[in-house]
Motif scaffolding. Sequence first.
Motif, short mmCIF file in Angstrom:
data_model
loop_
_atom_site.label_atom_id
_atom_site.label_comp_id
_atom_site.label_asym_id
_atom_site.label_seq_id
_atom_site.Cartn_x
_atom_site.Cartn_y
_atom_site.Cartn_z
N PRO A 43 0.82 -1.21 0.00
CA PRO A 43 0.00 0.00 0.00
C PRO A 43 0.86 1.26 0.00
CG PRO A 43 0.32 -0.70 2.25
CD PRO A 43 1.14 -1.63 1.38
N GLY A 44 0.18 2.41 0.05
CA GLY A 44 0.87 3.66 0.35
C GLY A 44 0.65 3.96 1.84
N SER A 46 1.49 5.03 5.88
CA SER A 46 2.46 4.84 6.95
C SER A 46 3.16 3.48 6.91
CB SER A 46 1.79 5.04 8.31
OG SER A 46 0.75 4.09 8.48
N ASP A 71 -2.93 -0.14 -4.36
CA ASP A 71 -3.68 0.99 -4.90
C ASP A 71 -2.73 2.10 -5.32
OD1 ASP A 71 -2.98 2.05 -2.43
OD2 ASP A 71 -4.93 2.99 -2.09
N GLY A 139 -2.66 -1.16 4.54
CA GLY A 139 -2.84 -0.32 5.71
C GLY A 139 -4.33 -0.27 6.01
N GLY A 141 -7.50 2.46 7.00
CA GLY A 141 -7.92 3.84 7.20
C GLY A 141 -8.74 4.00 8.48
N LYS A 199 -6.96 4.45 14.56
CA LYS A 199 -7.36 3.23 13.84
C LYS A 199 -8.04 2.21 14.74
CE LYS A 199 -5.04 4.99 10.40
NZ LYS A 199 -3.86 4.47 9.76
C1 6PG Z 1 -3.55 5.00 0.06
C2 6PG Z 1 -3.41 3.72 0.83
C3 6PG Z 1 -4.46 3.58 1.89
C4 6PG Z 1 -3.69 3.58 3.20
C5 6PG Z 1 -4.62 3.86 4.36
C6 6PG Z 1 -3.84 3.96 5.65
O1 6PG Z 1 -3.05 5.04 -1.03
O2 6PG Z 1 -4.12 5.96 0.57
O3 6PG Z 1 -3.03 2.60 0.21
O4 6PG Z 1 -5.32 2.50 1.81
O5 6PG Z 1 -3.03 2.36 3.38
O6 6PG Z 1 -5.29 5.07 4.12
O7 6PG Z 1 -2.92 5.00 5.51
P1 6PG Z 1 -2.01 5.41 6.73
O8 6PG Z 1 -1.38 4.13 7.19
O9 6PG Z 1 -1.03 6.39 6.19
O10 6PG Z 1 -2.93 5.98 7.76
#
Ligand code: 6PG
Length: 238
Positions: A43-44, A46, A71, A139, A141, A199
């Motif tokens: 993922p993107g 944290s 994503d 991750g 949200g 979370k």
């Molecule tokens: C994205 C992510 C998204 C992320 C969650 C948690 O591209 O926005 O893949 O699904 O994993 O929003 O993000 P954090 O761990 O930064 O809170």
Amino acid sequence: MKSQRPEVVVGDVMLLRQRLRALVTQAAEGAAADGRRWSMAIPGGSVVAQLLSALGPHDAPWEACDLFWVDERAVPWTDPDSNYGQARAHWLGSLASTGVRLHPIPVDVPTLEGCATAYEATMSAVLGPDGVLDLVIVGVGEDGHVASLFPGDEEALGSSRLVIPVAHSPKPPAQRLTLTLRALTGGRCLVAAAFGASKATAVRAALRDEDWELPITRLLRDARRVNVLLDRAAAGQD
Ligand code: 6PG
């Protein structure tokens, strides 16, 4: 279909990194035992800084790895919002000479739909027609979203495709591309990682198999082998 309860690890970042390293090793060894390359989708957010950036060149047989993304935001890879760009800036440089094969989600095809179709084709070509990944990492949200699948978007959540465009993400930027629940739950092993007290509500609901509005609940229920990595705050212990 699912037979095991999630395995939950709660602790400091060093412990969570150690657990992830073990899961990466298992994924790579499982594929090697079958005589094939191994694959991982990331993922993107944290998870990149907290966990992935600690995976070094000697932590896995990267030369046999196909790396995908769960994503992407519909921005150029050079944009600070890009998930691929974030991984490049904070992690992938250290793997540059390992031979890992990168499969970022394309954002340069004229339409979002075209980008999704192109990535589905890549997944099928590399992983087989069902796009089965060895290790899927997401991750979580605050609202219980995973990848770019958000609560209330039933059309996206029920999609039978592997990759879909998202036109109105409540988390900016609005336009995105995401693997579907079908693709995420089809993986041989799932890791969901969360950090911070914001979370805790979504994580608790998902682990209790409550609140079907939440994509994370559906993901944990339907994925094959589930590992949840939490710091103490995300586990509601702070
Ligand atoms: C994205 C992510 C998204 C992320 C969650 C948690 O591209 O926005 O893949 O699904 O994993 O929003 O993000 P954090 O761990 O930064 O809170």
